[in-house]
Design a protein around this motif. Sequence first.
Motif, PDB file in Angstrom:
ATOM      1  N   TYR A   5       4.546   4.229  18.661  1.00  0.00           N
ATOM      2  CA  TYR A   5       5.208   5.500  18.376  1.00  0.00           C
ATOM      3  C   TYR A   5       5.695   6.161  19.665  1.00  0.00           C
TER       4      TYR A   5
ATOM      5  N   SER B 160      -1.294   4.194  15.030  1.00  0.00           N
ATOM      6  CA  SER B 160      -1.227   5.647  14.874  1.00  0.00           C
ATOM      7  C   SER B 160      -2.387   6.383  15.538  1.00  0.00           C
TER       8      SER B 160
ATOM      9  N   TYR C 197       0.365  -4.068  18.154  1.00  0.00           N
ATOM     10  CA  TYR C 197       0.698  -2.787  17.532  1.00  0.00           C
ATOM     11  C   TYR C 197      -0.244  -1.721  18.061  1.00  0.00           C
TER      12      TYR C 197
ATOM     13  N   GLN D   4      -8.844  -7.130   5.586  1.00  0.00           N
ATOM     14  CA  GLN D   4      -8.564  -7.050   7.021  1.00  0.00           C
ATOM     15  C   GLN D   4      -9.768  -7.578   7.816  1.00  0.00           C
TER      16      GLN D   4
ATOM     17  N   LEU E 253      -8.584   3.298  13.278  1.00  0.00           N
ATOM     18  CA  LEU E 253      -7.456   3.874  14.012  1.00  0.00           C
ATOM     19  C   LEU E 253      -6.176   3.980  13.183  1.00  0.00           C
ATOM     20  N   TYR E 254      -6.215   3.555  11.916  1.00  0.00           N
ATOM     21  CA  TYR E 254      -5.025   3.659  11.067  1.00  0.00           C
ATOM     22  C   TYR E 254      -4.943   5.002  10.320  1.00  0.00           C
TER      23      TYR E 254
ATOM     24  N   ASP F  24       0.797  -1.234   0.000  1.00  0.00           N
ATOM     25  CA  ASP F  24       0.000   0.000   0.000  1.00  0.00           C
ATOM     26  C   ASP F  24       0.826   1.278   0.000  1.00  0.00           C
ATOM     27  N   GLU F  25       2.021   1.234   0.610  1.00  0.00           N
ATOM     28  CA  GLU F  25       2.869   2.425   0.587  1.00  0.00           C
ATOM     29  C   GLU F  25       3.432   2.684  -0.820  1.00  0.00           C
TER      30      GLU F  25
ATOM     31  N   ARG G  38      -1.906   6.620   7.580  1.00  0.00           N
ATOM     32  CA  ARG G  38      -2.069   6.778   6.131  1.00  0.00           C
ATOM     33  C   ARG G  38      -1.613   8.161   5.677  1.00  0.00           C
TER      34      ARG G  38
END
Length: 326
Positions: free
Chosen positions: A315, A276, A273, A223, A202-203, A123-124, A207
């Motif tokens: 993070y 973000s 995890y 997902q 929550l992502y 995706d990146e 993004r």
Amino acid sequence: MAFPQQRPRRLRRTAALRRLVSQTSLSPNDFVAPLFVKEGINAAEPVLSMPGVSQHTIASLRAEVNDLVALGIPAIMLFGVPAHKDARGSGADAPDGIVQHAIRQLKDDHGETLVVMVDNCLDEYTDHGHCGILRNDGSVDNDATLDRYASIAVAQATAGADIVAPSGMMDGQVGVIRNALDSAGFSDTTILAYAAKYASALYGPFRDAAECAPKFGDRKSYQMDPANAREAIDEVALDLDEGADIVMVKPALAYLDIIATLRTEFSAPLAAYHVSGEYAMVQAAAINSWIDGDAVAMEHMLAIKRAGADIVLTYFARRVAELLGV
Ligand code: PBG
């Protein structure tokens, strides 16, 4: 037997790996810092929705990782943001791609004292922002995507990655990657599987950081549905069968029940995890002085460990290590 057996010795290979999987309470040893490295920029660029997080240049990445290593953080998770994107995500497995460049540099800098993990996904790197190769109708082609993940894993291992982390949630991805790594002579390269990865709101800030919001649709066809708990057990069992060394739940705090269940069902190292959006919520409230950000961050980390996670990607890794002291 279609897939190679799991090889626990991979996780004992370096002192940093052993520290990483040790089953203790809050310690810098248990934290992984996710980091973004972007191609074609001259200075680090702050991510507005994630105060304290930047898109790094190679130089600023090296400086950040030096600090993290000095603080006792054993591992980082790298995400690459390429200058050019296309339909097949060519930048992901390019030998001179930004993430391969970063891996080589960091292994040069730190050798075995740092565990370099790298996200294995498309995706990146795709212009459409989805995690796989798309069919004409816009749906994701599972098996065509697996070929890409295998090639990406070999490129990452060739660059020196210690751990590849498939996050695309395609069926069979761990087995295909394990086979590709073994065939290419990388039987010591470890796989961290994003095994129970939920289709979460929550992502969002990630993004922005990875510039990878899907241009259309969403990720709900690959997902997991947040309504499902038992399905997480099946996902983890499949990934372990296929050769995963570490399995992960994502996000963390809204899924502590999943972490606790998996802890009792399986003996493999379990990661969580803290994503973000979880980070952004704490930072936003803290900046307004509505909560004590440091205290809440530590409480969240404690909760994730208490639920049963051995390893936490967050993070806050740097801040946690600073607060714990070395
Ligand atoms: C996919 C990937 C994502 C995250 C990690 N790997 C984004 C997604 O699934 O949309 C999100 C991490 C975070 O929110 O911090 N390559």
